[in-house]
Design an enzyme around this catalytic site. Sequence first.
Site, PDB file in Angstrom:
ATOM      1  N   THR A   1      20.827   2.301   6.944  1.00 33.57           N
ATOM      2  CA  THR A   1      22.250   2.012   7.154  1.00 33.57           C
ATOM      3  C   THR A   1      22.339   0.541   7.572  1.00 33.57           C
ATOM      4  O   THR A   1      21.318  -0.143   7.663  1.00 33.57           O
ATOM      5  CB  THR A   1      22.830   2.904   8.274  1.00 33.57           C
ATOM      6  OG1 THR A   1      22.105   2.625   9.476  1.00 33.57           O
ATOM      7  CG2 THR A   1      22.735   4.371   7.929  1.00 33.57           C
TER       8      THR A   1
ATOM      9  N   ILE B   1      16.021  -8.579   6.310  1.00 30.86           N
ATOM     10  CA  ILE B   1      17.156  -7.862   6.897  1.00 30.86           C
ATOM     11  C   ILE B   1      18.251  -7.855   5.843  1.00 30.86           C
ATOM     12  O   ILE B   1      18.575  -8.895   5.260  1.00 30.86           O
ATOM     13  CB  ILE B   1      17.616  -8.547   8.199  1.00 30.86           C
ATOM     14  CG1 ILE B   1      16.538  -8.342   9.271  1.00 30.86           C
ATOM     15  CG2 ILE B   1      18.955  -7.973   8.662  1.00 30.86           C
ATOM     16  CD1 ILE B   1      16.781  -9.081  10.561  1.00 30.86           C
TER      17      ILE B   1
ATOM     18  N   HIS C   1       9.195   2.867   8.696  1.00 29.81           N
ATOM     19  CA  HIS C   1       9.075   1.989   9.858  1.00 29.81           C
ATOM     20  C   HIS C   1       7.862   2.456  10.675  1.00 29.81           C
ATOM     21  O   HIS C   1       7.713   3.658  10.928  1.00 29.81           O
ATOM     22  CB  HIS C   1      10.359   2.062  10.690  1.00 29.81           C
ATOM     23  CG  HIS C   1      10.324   1.143  11.865  1.00 29.81           C
ATOM     24  ND1 HIS C   1      10.493  -0.221  11.750  1.00 29.81           N
ATOM     25  CD2 HIS C   1      10.104   1.381  13.176  1.00 29.81           C
ATOM     26  CE1 HIS C   1      10.395  -0.778  12.938  1.00 29.81           C
ATOM     27  NE2 HIS C   1      10.156   0.170  13.817  1.00 29.81           N
TER      28      HIS C   1
ATOM     29  N   SER D   1       0.835  -1.213   0.000  1.00 32.38           N
ATOM     30  CA  SER D   1       0.000   0.000   0.000  1.00 32.38           C
ATOM     31  C   SER D   1       0.867   1.259   0.000  1.00 32.38           C
ATOM     32  O   SER D   1       0.485   2.278  -0.583  1.00 32.38           O
ATOM     33  CB  SER D   1      -0.983   0.000   1.180  1.00 32.38           C
ATOM     34  OG  SER D   1      -0.308   0.127   2.398  1.00 32.38           O
ATOM     35  N   ASN D   2       2.036   1.196   0.613  1.00 27.27           N
ATOM     36  CA  ASN D   2       2.945   2.353   0.543  1.00 27.27           C
ATOM     37  C   ASN D   2       3.479   2.538  -0.872  1.00 27.27           C
ATOM     38  O   ASN D   2       3.595   3.660  -1.356  1.00 27.27           O
ATOM     39  CB  ASN D   2       4.100   2.180   1.535  1.00 27.27           C
ATOM     40  CG  ASN D   2       3.705   2.584   2.934  1.00 27.27           C
ATOM     41  OD1 ASN D   2       3.473   3.760   3.205  1.00 27.27           O
ATOM     42  ND2 ASN D   2       3.582   1.613   3.824  1.00 27.27           N
TER      43      ASN D   2
HETATM   44  C1  GRF Z   1       3.998  -0.823   6.804  1.00 33.38           C
HETATM   45  O1  GRF Z   1       3.385  -0.707   8.059  1.00 33.38           O
HETATM   46  C2  GRF Z   1       5.445  -0.424   6.900  1.00 33.38           C
HETATM   47  O2  GRF Z   1       5.673   0.577   7.841  1.00 33.38           O
HETATM   48  C3  GRF Z   1       6.100  -1.698   7.358  1.00 33.38           C
HETATM   49  O3  GRF Z   1       5.416  -2.718   6.682  1.00 33.38           O
HETATM   50  C4  GRF Z   1       4.091  -2.282   6.348  1.00 33.38           C
HETATM   51  C5  GRF Z   1       3.951  -2.436   4.875  1.00 33.38           C
HETATM   52  O4  GRF Z   1       2.660  -2.183   4.412  1.00 33.38           O
HETATM   53  N1  GRF Z   1       7.521  -1.646   7.100  1.00 33.38           N
HETATM   54  P1  GRF Z   1       2.368  -2.092   2.847  1.00 33.38           P
HETATM   55  O5  GRF Z   1       2.897  -3.389   2.224  1.00 33.38           O
HETATM   56  O6  GRF Z   1       3.059  -0.879   2.317  1.00 33.38           O
HETATM   57  O7  GRF Z   1       0.878  -2.028   2.747  1.00 33.38           O
END
Ligand code: GRF
Length: 202
Positions: free
Chosen positions: A138, A89, A106, A13-14
């Site tokens: 980093t 990681i 994050h 979704s991001n």
């Molecule tokens: C988000 O909460 C992001 O902060 C974390 O993983 C989740 C990913 O969500 N790192 P999406 O796949 O972007 O919906």
Amino acid sequence: MKNIVILISGTGSNMQAIVNANIEGARIAAVISNQETAKGIAWAKEKGIKTAVLNHQDFVSREGFDSVLMKEIDQHQPDLVVLAGFMRILTPAFTNHYEERLMNIHPSLLPSFTGLHTHQRAIDMGCKIAGATVHFVTSELDHGPIIAQQAVAIEDQDDAETLAAKVLKIEHQIYPKAVADFVSGSLKVEGLRVLNVQKAHS
Ligand code: GRF
């Protein structure tokens, strides 16, 4: 035009928020996942974006996976690599290779609550606010220079799920903005601080 490669493992979704922001001067060169079934891959394909899947389980070592992943990414000559829910990681070889051009989001107000289960941990610690952080990556997990943060209130009735939903909503606002600031050349890294040069001049 700045080339952006986005790495995902799930819904993405991001990634969708970043693509949908149509950032001026940016081209989404590819979306790459380590999970074949990642919903975000189907979405990106539908949008006509180049996609690739590289399954980490096909590799015996983390180093081996990261090195092939770097080759896959570098085909697209990225100016910026964006981690958007990429649940791996990364080795120092990888993070060093993309120094100051590798971003992550994050779901906590770093430096608090690095790692997993951030929302439940914030609730359990009695925090009244939670939030999200965009940072440069980093070799130290969830510890790079902070580009953007936004807070949300933790209400009495919140549980990890409702809090995650609230935080995700702000993630979708701050991540495209941080990418746009990178693309416009506004970000200047000074140690652990990231200054917004354009903001300072306006
Ligand atoms: C988000 O909460 C992001 O902060 C974390 O993983 C989740 C990913 O969500 N790192 P999406 O796949 O972007 O919906």
